[in-house]
Design a protein around this motif. Structure first.
Motif, PDB file in Angstrom:
ATOM      1  N   LEU A 291     -74.339 -24.056 -64.410  1.00 38.97           N
ATOM      2  CA  LEU A 291     -73.854 -24.541 -65.955  1.00 38.97           C
ATOM      3  C   LEU A 291     -73.463 -23.783 -66.469  1.00 38.97           C
ATOM      4  O   LEU A 291     -73.618 -22.075 -67.469  1.00 38.97           O
ATOM      5  CB  LEU A 291     -75.170 -24.395 -66.290  1.00 38.97           C
ATOM      6  N   PRO A 292     -71.671 -22.999 -66.328  1.00 39.81           N
ATOM      7  CA  PRO A 292     -71.087 -22.100 -67.122  1.00 39.81           C
ATOM      8  C   PRO A 292     -70.867 -21.692 -68.774  1.00 39.81           C
ATOM      9  O   PRO A 292     -70.441 -22.671 -68.701  1.00 39.81           O
ATOM     10  CB  PRO A 292     -70.102 -22.192 -66.204  1.00 39.81           C
ATOM     11  N   ASP A 293     -70.636 -20.768 -69.169  1.00 43.27           N
ATOM     12  CA  ASP A 293     -71.302 -20.468 -70.583  1.00 43.27           C
ATOM     13  C   ASP A 293     -69.923 -20.594 -71.164  1.00 43.27           C
ATOM     14  O   ASP A 293     -68.900 -20.025 -72.278  1.00 43.27           O
ATOM     15  CB  ASP A 293     -72.054 -19.607 -71.262  1.00 43.27           C
ATOM     16  N   ASP A 294     -68.162 -20.447 -69.968  1.00 37.36           N
ATOM     17  CA  ASP A 294     -67.053 -20.626 -70.351  1.00 37.36           C
ATOM     18  C   ASP A 294     -66.165 -22.007 -71.200  1.00 37.36           C
ATOM     19  O   ASP A 294     -65.380 -22.317 -70.884  1.00 37.36           O
ATOM     20  CB  ASP A 294     -66.596 -19.763 -69.657  1.00 37.36           C
ATOM     21  N   GLY A 295     -67.197 -22.736 -70.620  1.00 40.66           N
ATOM     22  CA  GLY A 295     -67.162 -24.465 -71.126  1.00 40.66           C
ATOM     23  C   GLY A 295     -66.088 -24.556 -70.336  1.00 40.66           C
ATOM     24  O   GLY A 295     -64.869 -25.664 -70.373  1.00 40.66           O
ATOM     25  N   GLY A 296     -66.498 -24.591 -69.194  1.00 38.09           N
ATOM     26  CA  GLY A 296     -65.468 -25.517 -67.855  1.00 38.09           C
ATOM     27  C   GLY A 296     -66.821 -26.181 -67.522  1.00 38.09           C
ATOM     28  O   GLY A 296     -67.885 -26.110 -67.419  1.00 38.09           O
ATOM     29  N   TRP A 297     -66.529 -26.636 -66.080  1.00 37.77           N
ATOM     30  CA  TRP A 297     -67.160 -27.649 -65.307  1.00 37.77           C
ATOM     31  C   TRP A 297     -68.178 -26.827 -64.333  1.00 37.77           C
ATOM     32  O   TRP A 297     -67.972 -26.239 -64.125  1.00 37.77           O
ATOM     33  CB  TRP A 297     -65.878 -29.190 -64.705  1.00 37.77           C
ATOM     34  N   GLY A 298     -69.046 -27.989 -64.651  1.00 42.60           N
ATOM     35  CA  GLY A 298     -70.148 -27.661 -63.890  1.00 42.60           C
ATOM     36  C   GLY A 298     -70.783 -28.419 -62.816  1.00 42.60           C
ATOM     37  O   GLY A 298     -69.704 -29.238 -61.987  1.00 42.60           O
ATOM     38  N   GLU A 299     -72.113 -28.084 -61.864  1.00 41.79           N
ATOM     39  CA  GLU A 299     -72.185 -29.187 -60.933  1.00 41.79           C
ATOM     40  C   GLU A 299     -73.538 -28.955 -60.358  1.00 41.79           C
ATOM     41  O   GLU A 299     -74.125 -28.236 -61.136  1.00 41.79           O
ATOM     42  CB  GLU A 299     -71.703 -27.831 -59.355  1.00 41.79           C
TER      43      GLU A 299
END
Length: 457
Positions: A291-299
């Motif tokens: 759950l990245p905090d940089d606005g990217g995709w997670g998994e």
């Protein structure tokens, strides 16, 4: 064995009660009156005609049973009711809770077409006795409830012998009666095609089991021509929402109430990640791999689902029972990408509410397991608040599962290859394309351009 040729036949008697009409075949063998009751006149007349044919052809009758010797019908013959109990005993340990319920529904309906005799308990009492036979009896054991004892004893004595399916003429009539019953609802209306076909599959499997154990020489259903009802397998495109409508709905969920605030990410998992409701209910903190905090995709990587079947059908006696993912073996997992907007929703949810018991991401209003009743109330009220009157009156997103349909449709329309979509959604490619074929839009013009280019000199 004593035999006799002293056989006389009386007129079939009809009794019309308030709820049930019975037709009783009456005949006398060696001075002793014999009776056999049926639910329909056709069954009664067919049985009577076969008796009379045997007598005209000079066949000996058994004074003890009142039947032709060739029928070899013993009082101890396996009854339909006893057979179904044996069949369910064999299937229960290996069937999912929902499949157990499906087996019980099919056998209960079929049994209604195979009853004999009069003075029957009420229909509701008989159906309750059959449900106990096909569920609680196996899981809990012990004695049946006192109010069901009379109905259970009646069923033990008043369902046809399984060997009746072997009798020339009668077997086909019985098989057709069973197929006719499962094609209708309890109220007598035509059942949905999927429902009738599912019950037909259960009964076919039961008849094959009877053949395997030597109770029947062949499957009687295969001797009857039955038109398979047409079913709707593709998603109705009218139910699929677009991204703007999805955002409106999720905002309405968040504004609904304190309870709604806990469910914004819950419904977001269905729309952005195409999760089934039972997969969202079982989502654990460890399933959220990234759950990245940089606005990217997670998994996320799913391991289990928690489908609702009802407490009667689970081993634990609880409404839900954790199982392997649908169409997956035990221990098999499924990767799913987490859209950046869903990443934000999940991060906000965990920061505010944390993980619940067993590290569940989503819990019910009182801290327990999320229930259908809890999220369905919020779903329908938020849908009404988010949609225009015209949208709310349409089939658009009429059930929570439509959020998953919208997600898969979005992936396909975005050009994601079908094998990749199938892996994320937990489908086979064939099923994926069959179910979502009507929801793939905007590719016709591009397809025609490619054909035009391919056919130019």
């Amino acid at each position: 064995m004593n035999t006799t040729y002293d056989v006389r036949f009386w007129k079939t008697q009809m009794y019309k009660g308030q709820k049930v009409t019975s037709h009783t075949v009456r005949w006398v063998v060696a001075g002793k009156e014999r009776r056999e009751s049926f639910r329909t006149a056709a069954h009664a007349e067919s049985f009577r005609a076969r008796l009379m044919t045997a007598a005209r052809e000079g066949e000996a009758f058994d004074p003890r049973t009142g039947l032709p010797i060739s029928w070899r019908r013993e009082e101890s013959a396996l009854s339909w009711y006893a057979f179904t109990a044996t069949y369910v005993d064999a299937k229960w340990p290996f069937a999912s809770p929902n499949h157990r319920r499906g087996i019980a529904e099919a056998l209960t309906d079929a049994t209604e077409a195979l009853l004999t005799g009069g003075n029957a308990p009420s229909r509701e009492m008989l159906r309750a006795a059959l449900r106990w036979t096909y569920s609680t009896r196996i899981r809990d054991g012990g004695e049946p409830p006192a109010e069901l004892i009379a109905a259970l004893r009646w069923l033990e004595q008043h369902t046809i012998p399984l060997t009746a399916f072997n009798e020339p003429g009668k077997g086909a009539v019985l098989a057709r009666a069973v197929l006719g019953r499962i094609s209708r609802t309890k109220e007598g209306k035509l059942a949905a095609g999927n429902t009738a076909n599912r019950k037909r599959m259960v009964l076919n499997n039961a008849m094959e089991y009877a053949r395997e154990i030597g109770a029947l020489p062949a499957n009687p259903l295969k001797a009857v021509k039955w038109t398979k009802p047409r079913t709707l397998s593709a998603v109705d495109p009218r139910t699929v929402i677009n991204i703007e409508q999805a955002r409106r709905f999720l905002r309405a969920v968040q504004k609904h109430s304190r309870r709604g605030e806990r469910m914004e990410a819950f419904f977001g998992c269905m729309y952005y990640a195409a999760l089934r409701p039972e997969e969202v209910v079982d989502l654990r903190r460890e399933h959220l791999v990234s759950l990245p905090d940089d606005g990217g995709w997670g998994e996320m990587r799913l391991t289990n689902a928690d489908p609702r079947a009802g407490s009667r059908w689970t081993d634990s006696g609880k409404p839900r029972e954790r199982r392997a993912l649908k169409h997956r073996a035990d221990g098999e997992t499924r990767p799913v990408p987490i859209h950046p907007e869903l990443v934000a929703l999940l991060r906000a949810h965990l920061e505010r509410f944390g993980a619940g018991p067993e590290r569940r991401v989503f819990v019910g209003p009182r801290g327990g397991q999320m229930t259908d009743r809890a999220y369905l109330k919020v779903f329908h009220e938020a849908r009404a608040a988010a949609f225009t009157p015209q949208e709310a009156a349409s089939p658009l997103m009429d059930v929570p599962y439509a959020l998953r349909h919208a997600a898969v449709s979005t992936w396909l329309n975005a050009g994601v290859p079908a094998p990749q979509v199938a892996e994320w959604a937990g489908h086979s490619v064939n099923v994926l394309l069959r179910v979502y074929a009507t929801c793939i839009h905007g590719q016709g013009r591009e397809a025609m351009r490619r054909i035009w280019d391919a056919t130019q000199p």
